[in-house]
Design a protein around this motif. Structure first.
Motif, PDB file in Angstrom:
ATOM      1  N   CYS A 147       0.838  -1.209   0.000  1.00  0.00           N
ATOM      2  CA  CYS A 147       0.000   0.000   0.000  1.00  0.00           C
ATOM      3  C   CYS A 147       0.870   1.255   0.000  1.00  0.00           C
ATOM      4  O   CYS A 147       0.610   2.208  -0.745  1.00  0.00           O
ATOM      5  CB  CYS A 147      -0.926   0.001   1.211  1.00  0.00           C
ATOM      6  N   ASP A 148       1.907   1.263   0.840  1.00  0.00           N
ATOM      7  CA  ASP A 148       2.822   2.404   0.859  1.00  0.00           C
ATOM      8  C   ASP A 148       3.491   2.588  -0.498  1.00  0.00           C
ATOM      9  O   ASP A 148       3.623   3.706  -1.006  1.00  0.00           O
ATOM     10  CB  ASP A 148       3.897   2.195   1.931  1.00  0.00           C
ATOM     11  N   LEU A 149       3.937   1.481  -1.078  1.00  0.00           N
ATOM     12  CA  LEU A 149       4.652   1.553  -2.350  1.00  0.00           C
ATOM     13  C   LEU A 149       3.732   2.060  -3.460  1.00  0.00           C
ATOM     14  O   LEU A 149       4.134   2.878  -4.291  1.00  0.00           O
ATOM     15  CB  LEU A 149       5.218   0.181  -2.705  1.00  0.00           C
ATOM     16  N   LEU A 150       2.486   1.591  -3.467  1.00  0.00           N
ATOM     17  CA  LEU A 150       1.534   2.029  -4.487  1.00  0.00           C
ATOM     18  C   LEU A 150       1.103   3.478  -4.289  1.00  0.00           C
ATOM     19  O   LEU A 150       0.721   4.146  -5.252  1.00  0.00           O
ATOM     20  CB  LEU A 150       0.295   1.131  -4.477  1.00  0.00           C
ATOM     21  N   GLY A 151       1.138   3.947  -3.041  1.00  0.00           N
ATOM     22  CA  GLY A 151       0.713   5.307  -2.754  1.00  0.00           C
ATOM     23  C   GLY A 151      -0.689   5.393  -2.182  1.00  0.00           C
ATOM     24  O   GLY A 151      -1.350   6.433  -2.288  1.00  0.00           O
ATOM     25  N   VAL A 152      -1.168   4.296  -1.562  1.00  0.00           N
ATOM     26  CA  VAL A 152      -2.469   4.316  -0.896  1.00  0.00           C
ATOM     27  C   VAL A 152      -2.320   5.102   0.407  1.00  0.00           C
ATOM     28  O   VAL A 152      -1.468   4.773   1.231  1.00  0.00           O
ATOM     29  CB  VAL A 152      -2.950   2.883  -0.596  1.00  0.00           C
ATOM     30  N   PRO A 153      -3.111   6.155   0.620  1.00  0.00           N
ATOM     31  CA  PRO A 153      -2.984   6.944   1.850  1.00  0.00           C
ATOM     32  C   PRO A 153      -3.163   6.082   3.097  1.00  0.00           C
ATOM     33  O   PRO A 153      -3.942   5.119   3.104  1.00  0.00           O
ATOM     34  CB  PRO A 153      -4.118   7.975   1.725  1.00  0.00           C
ATOM     35  N   GLY A 154      -2.445   6.446   4.149  1.00  0.00           N
ATOM     36  CA  GLY A 154      -2.489   5.672   5.383  1.00  0.00           C
ATOM     37  C   GLY A 154      -3.890   5.492   5.925  1.00  0.00           C
ATOM     38  O   GLY A 154      -4.228   4.435   6.469  1.00  0.00           O
ATOM     39  N   ALA A 155      -4.739   6.511   5.772  1.00  0.00           N
ATOM     40  CA  ALA A 155      -6.097   6.444   6.304  1.00  0.00           C
ATOM     41  C   ALA A 155      -6.936   5.378   5.608  1.00  0.00           C
ATOM     42  O   ALA A 155      -7.953   4.934   6.154  1.00  0.00           O
ATOM     43  CB  ALA A 155      -6.779   7.808   6.170  1.00  0.00           C
ATOM     44  N   ASP A 156      -6.526   4.957   4.397  1.00  0.00           N
ATOM     45  CA  ASP A 156      -7.300   3.973   3.628  1.00  0.00           C
ATOM     46  C   ASP A 156      -6.720   2.566   3.713  1.00  0.00           C
ATOM     47  O   ASP A 156      -7.316   1.622   3.179  1.00  0.00           O
ATOM     48  CB  ASP A 156      -7.356   4.389   2.154  1.00  0.00           C
ATOM     49  N   GLN A 157      -5.566   2.401   4.349  1.00  0.00           N
ATOM     50  CA  GLN A 157      -4.872   1.120   4.265  1.00  0.00           C
ATOM     51  C   GLN A 157      -5.566   0.001   5.034  1.00  0.00           C
ATOM     52  O   GLN A 157      -5.461  -1.170   4.659  1.00  0.00           O
ATOM     53  CB  GLN A 157      -3.422   1.287   4.714  1.00  0.00           C
ATOM     54  N   ASP A 158      -6.295   0.340   6.100  1.00  0.00           N
ATOM     55  CA  ASP A 158      -7.018  -0.705   6.814  1.00  0.00           C
ATOM     56  C   ASP A 158      -8.140  -1.288   5.960  1.00  0.00           C
ATOM     57  O   ASP A 158      -8.481  -2.469   6.094  1.00  0.00           O
ATOM     58  CB  ASP A 158      -7.573  -0.172   8.138  1.00  0.00           C
ATOM     59  N   ASP A 159      -8.728  -0.455   5.071  1.00  0.00           N
ATOM     60  CA  ASP A 159      -9.714  -0.987   4.137  1.00  0.00           C
ATOM     61  C   ASP A 159      -9.075  -2.022   3.226  1.00  0.00           C
ATOM     62  O   ASP A 159      -9.653  -3.091   2.968  1.00  0.00           O
ATOM     63  CB  ASP A 159     -10.313   0.135   3.286  1.00  0.00           C
ATOM     64  N   PHE A 160      -7.872  -1.719   2.730  1.00  0.00           N
ATOM     65  CA  PHE A 160      -7.166  -2.674   1.889  1.00  0.00           C
ATOM     66  C   PHE A 160      -6.876  -3.964   2.659  1.00  0.00           C
ATOM     67  O   PHE A 160      -6.973  -5.063   2.119  1.00  0.00           O
ATOM     68  CB  PHE A 160      -5.855  -2.062   1.375  1.00  0.00           C
TER      69      PHE A 160
END
Length: 401
Positions: A147-160
């Motif tokens: 997620c970090d590498l792709l650029g998914v914001p931290g606030a959305d990473q739990d959804d992932f």
């Protein structure tokens, strides 16, 4: 081949197949007939043979059967346009575009972040006596990393993390939960790509958007499909690399001592060699993803008909005594080790450097913090996830001290 007993230890059956039926036709639980390739030389040939297409459209049994041969839940045609499902020249174009964003420099620069993530996860259970290293470490580490590498914001990473968890939990059973998770993930990725076009950063999705080939850019659907497959392939493989590797070490005090010694010395080269051997000995991918015969061809003396599916059994090929000395022995110092854990040919895993780095850091940080780590379950009670392609544990209970 499709029992829980087989899943716990498939290697004796694969040894029998290598010797007596190295290219064997079988009916899969989905009802699809496919050829299994189990010898190393045949596997290496098949992985690189252009007569074997990656495009499910070449499957001879029609659209209904083709729905049974993709990634679980992957039914939307717009998500099918990724590196695992296409052939040259489209594959050549997309691979070049992805490689332009997925550079060794980017992966090397990402190593401190992976170390930070590993330490943060270890800190979360450091005060406990026991932990489940799948759910508390091997699963979240690659999710947050990719997620970090792709650029998914931290606030959305739990959804992932939730969507990925649904894909893992349902990968061997009913597909409803997977389909919902894939739909949510695809919708989010399309929205994220749209936002990033207006505000590019230094992340991988921004790199995919920037990447061009003679002026031709990825469409938003192509970029979403690429991000999806990088996410899907980039988390489950690393979960299994770490989980299977730790399980092997926890059952073998001699090899665990070897790995612990490399960690204590800070010997990154020895750790890298050990990770390669763990990839060979009980790797995260049991069978390579689907291939389909464009025309009649021979593999290992068997005639494969046009349109017939071929599954290369990496787990069998990587223990072939014709290629590896004493193949059933886990030798953490093995140097002659051209395993097929990341594939071979034009579909060789583009994320292999990231997986290797994550695996090395995972073992390094865990054994640094918990040198007396030990298995806290009867191996006979551990469950393996159902599914055709991946091989991994559902849980790995350990005593930390």
């Amino acid at each position: 081949m499709f029992t829980w007993e087989f899943a716990a230890d498939p290697y004796p059956a694969y040894a029998w197949l290598r010797e007596h039926a190295p290219v064997r036709r079988t009916t899969l639980p989905s009802g699809v007939d496919a050829w299994l390739v189990t010898r190393y030389a045949d596997a290496r040939q098949a992985l690189a043979d252009p007569r074997l297409s990656k495009n499910p459209a070449h499957h001879g049994e029609g659209a209904h059967a083709r729905g049974k041969v993709g990634i679980p839940g992957e039914r939307n045609a717009e998500l099918m346009t990724h590196l695992l499902n296409i052939d040259p020249p489209d594959h050549t174009r997309l691979r070049r575009l992805v490689s332009a964003a997925f550079t060794p420099r980017r992966i090397a620069a990402f190593e401190p972040r992976v170390t930070e993530l590993a330490d943060r996860l270890v800190d979360a259970f450091a005060g406990a006596e026991r932990a489940d290293l799948i759910h508390e470490f091997a699963f979240p580490l690659p999710i947050y990393a990719i997620c970090d590498l792709l650029g998914v914001p931290g606030a959305d990473q739990d959804d992932f993390r939730d969507w990925a968890g649904a894909m893992i939990r349902h990968s061997g059973g009913p597909r409803g939960g997977v389909a919902r998770a894939v739909k949510k993930m695809r919708g989010y990725l399309l929205e994220l790509i749209h936002r990033k076009r207006a505000d590019l950063g230094d992340d991988l999705i921004s790199g995919l958007i920037r990447a061009s080939d003679h002026g031709e850019q990825l469409t938003e659907n192509e970029a979403a499909a690429m991000a999806f497959i990088l996410l899907f392939a980039g988390f489950e493989t690393t979960i299994n690399l770490v989980g299977n590797g730790l399980y092997a070490l926890l059952r073998d005090p001699v090899r665990m001592a070897v790995m612990r010694g490399a960690v204590e010395r800070g010997d990154r080269e020895a750790l890298g060699v050990a990770v390669e051997e763990l990839l060979r000995w009980d790797g995260p991918v049991e069978l390579a993803t689907w291939r389909f015969a464009r025309e009649e061809l021979d593999i290992g003396g068997q005639r494969i008909g046009t349109g017939e599916p071929v599954l290369v059994v990496l787990a069998a090929a990587d223990r072939d005594p014709r290629r590896f000395a004493d193949p059933d022995t886990l030798d953490l110092a093995r140097r002659d080790n051209p395993h097929l854990g990341f594939g071979h040919g034009i579909h060789y895993c583009v994320g292999a450097p990231l997986a290797r780095m994550e695996g090395r850091i995972a073992f390094e940080r865990l054994l640094t913090r918990f040198p007396d780590l030990r298995l806290d379950a009867d191996p006979a009670d551990l469950r393996w996830r159902g599914g055709l392609i991946m091989r991994g544990l559902r849980e790995l209970p350990v005593a930390l001290r």
